[in-house]
Design a protein around this motif. Structure first.
Motif, PDB file in Angstrom:
ATOM      1  N   ALA A   4       0.853  -1.193   0.000  1.00 10.73           N
ATOM      2  CA  ALA A   4       0.000   0.000   0.000  1.00 10.73           C
ATOM      3  C   ALA A   4       0.875   1.224   0.000  1.00 10.73           C
ATOM      4  O   ALA A   4       1.905   1.256   0.652  1.00 10.73           O
ATOM      5  CB  ALA A   4      -0.906   0.012   1.221  1.00 10.73           C
ATOM      6  N   CYS A   6       0.889   5.198   0.977  1.00  7.57           N
ATOM      7  CA  CYS A   6       0.175   6.258   1.680  1.00  7.57           C
ATOM      8  C   CYS A   6       0.909   7.558   1.441  1.00  7.57           C
ATOM      9  O   CYS A   6       2.110   7.573   1.245  1.00  7.57           O
ATOM     10  CB  CYS A   6       0.120   5.984   3.183  1.00  7.57           C
ATOM     11  SG  CYS A   6      -0.580   4.377   3.608  1.00  7.57           S
ATOM     12  N   ASP A  22       2.179  -5.553   9.032  1.00 10.54           N
ATOM     13  CA  ASP A  22       0.718  -5.500   9.101  1.00 10.54           C
ATOM     14  C   ASP A  22       0.246  -6.213  10.371  1.00 10.54           C
ATOM     15  O   ASP A  22       0.504  -7.396  10.566  1.00 10.54           O
ATOM     16  CB  ASP A  22       0.111  -6.179   7.874  1.00 10.54           C
ATOM     17  CG  ASP A  22      -1.362  -5.859   7.706  1.00 10.54           C
ATOM     18  OD1 ASP A  22      -1.946  -5.264   8.629  1.00 10.54           O
ATOM     19  OD2 ASP A  22      -1.933  -6.215   6.656  1.00 10.54           O
ATOM     20  N   GLU A  32      -2.558  -0.692   6.938  1.00  6.73           N
ATOM     21  CA  GLU A  32      -2.615   0.335   5.891  1.00  6.73           C
ATOM     22  C   GLU A  32      -3.528   1.486   6.319  1.00  6.73           C
ATOM     23  O   GLU A  32      -3.232   2.663   6.074  1.00  6.73           O
ATOM     24  CB  GLU A  32      -3.149  -0.268   4.586  1.00  6.73           C
ATOM     25  CG  GLU A  32      -2.243  -1.300   3.948  1.00  6.73           C
ATOM     26  CD  GLU A  32      -2.914  -1.959   2.757  1.00  6.73           C
ATOM     27  OE1 GLU A  32      -3.920  -1.405   2.261  1.00  6.73           O
ATOM     28  OE2 GLU A  32      -2.424  -3.008   2.317  1.00  6.73           O
TER      29      GLU A  32
END
Length: 403
Positions: A4, A6, A22, A32
């Motif tokens: 992901a 960001c 995670d 995320e």
């Protein structure tokens, strides 16, 4: 592998790259989301700094960061399971070159010490947990057991009663590869010793450690009190699943088991794992680590971001989302005063005096892997705890000498 990105797409002067583990168990609560929210707030206050976050599963994140560093493509920051090997390679900024004095001083002292190599802090604790013994209140009542055990003798007697009453796993003992190093340390501490001596050298085959595994083998495993799966084949999550299905009388667990067991309607209690003849000298603590790599520079920008990450509000947000204990005094105090965290109180109380893995030893990753691979054989039929622990110790000593 879950990826992901960001961060804003604006033209900030600096873009920082963070690789993070995670903590979620589904896409709905993936880390995320936590990082996306945090980065959005940070970038609003720091328009000249963009942050891109890559979130990877725990199965992959440590190895992927190691690959990146080896290839000369280190991220600016990594939030993973170990830091000391990178510190030994002189790849990391010391914490005091990054963080403000109030931020660095807010870490729990036991975690600060665990983040040091040669008395310099490189590993910044990011998340922590301690372990307690969970027990199924309904299975206890049905077997005529009125209170949890406070000694090993009582624990074995309770396990025998649970077995006689048809409980599938009287005491689940996960010494499988997933987290054997954790289950082992819990028992070694309860038995009066641990992985290292007072100066930090490995002593896995100490007299007390051998006695601990002799007891596990003789008084629990050989008597059929650990369930149908051999401890060396039983992984932690499988044991947690069995507990949540009402099949386990007792097992060692961490805070994430609370939500899993509640979801399945299990009525459970939590107490410290008993010591050999009473209260154990310490419980096990675990910390995951944030570190910052020197390769790309950006020291000031990394420091600004990490000061934001470790604000009380953000530490509490992460802890609440993932049932993880906070790593700062300010967040621990706030959590202790908030009724909604009541069930985490026993874990919080154990945190200041908990004993962590010897993560400051650069050989720990290798030693941990060897424990995961071999320790289950110590309690297997025909196995010799002394022989297995001595073999692991010899390899640990060789790894330590090579540091």
């Amino acid at each position: 592998m879950t990826l992901a990105g960001c961060g804003s797409t604006g033209s900030g002067e600096v873009t920082l790259k963070l690789v993070a583990a995670d903590y979620g168990d589904s896409s709905a609560n993936s880390s995320e989301h936590y990082w996306a929210d945090l980065v959005e707030k940070f970038e609003a206050k720091h328009p000249d700094i963009n942050v891109e976050v890559t979130v990877l599963s725990w199965n992959d994140v440590d190895a992927e960061v190691a690959k990146m560093v080896k290839a000369g493509e280190a991220p600016d920051m990594a939030q993973i399971g170990a830091y000391s090997d990178f510190a030994a390679q002189d790849k990391l900024y010391p914490a005091d070159e990054l963080l403000s004095i109030p931020t660095q001083g807010d870490f729990l002292s036991s975690l600060t010490s665990a983040g040091e190599v040669d008395r310099i802090q490189y590993g910044m604790p990011f998340a922590s947990s301690t372990r307690l013994m969970f027990y199924n209140k309904d299975l206890f009542a049905e077997a005529g057991i009125t209170k949890p055990p406070t000694t090993w003798e009582q624990l074995a007697a309770d396990a025998e009663q649970l077995k006689e009453n048809g409980v599938k796993y009287p005491f689940a003992l996960p010494l499988g590869k997933e987290e054997a190093q954790a289950e082992s340390l819990m028992w070694l501490l309860a038995g009066g010793d641990g992985y290292t001596d007072q100066i930090g050298s490995y002593n896995l085959d100490s007299e007390l450690n051998v006695k601990t595994f002799d007891w596990l083998k003789t008084d629990l495993v050989d008597k059929g009190l650990v369930g149908p799966v051999a401890p060396g084949k039983l992984n932690r999550q499988d044991a947690f699943n069995a507990f949540s299905n009402g099949e386990v009388g007792m097992l060692n667990g961490h805070p994430t088991l609370i939500a899993q067991a509640k979801k399945k309607g299990v009525d459970f209690g939590m107490v410290p794992l008993p010591g050999r003849s009473g209260k154990a000298k310490a419980t096990m603590g675990v910390a995951d680590w944030m570190m910052a790599f020197k390769q790309n520079g950006h020291r000031d920008q990394i420091g600004a971001f990490l000061d934001f990450v470790y604000s009380k509000e953000n530490v509490l947000d992460f802890s609440e989302r993932y049932n993880i204990l906070p790593v700062t005094n300010s967040a621990v105090d706030a959590m202790s005063e908030d009724a909604k965290f009541k069930q985490l109180e026993p874990f919080l109380n154990a945190l200041p005096t908990s004993q962590l893995y010897p993560v400051g030893n650069t050989s720990w990753a290798q030693v941990s892997a060897d424990i995961k691979e071999r320790i289950g054989k110590a309690v297997a039929p025909g196995g010799s705890p002394a022989a297995v622990l001595t073999d692991i110790q010899n390899k640990a000593r060789a790894a330590e000498a090579a540091e």
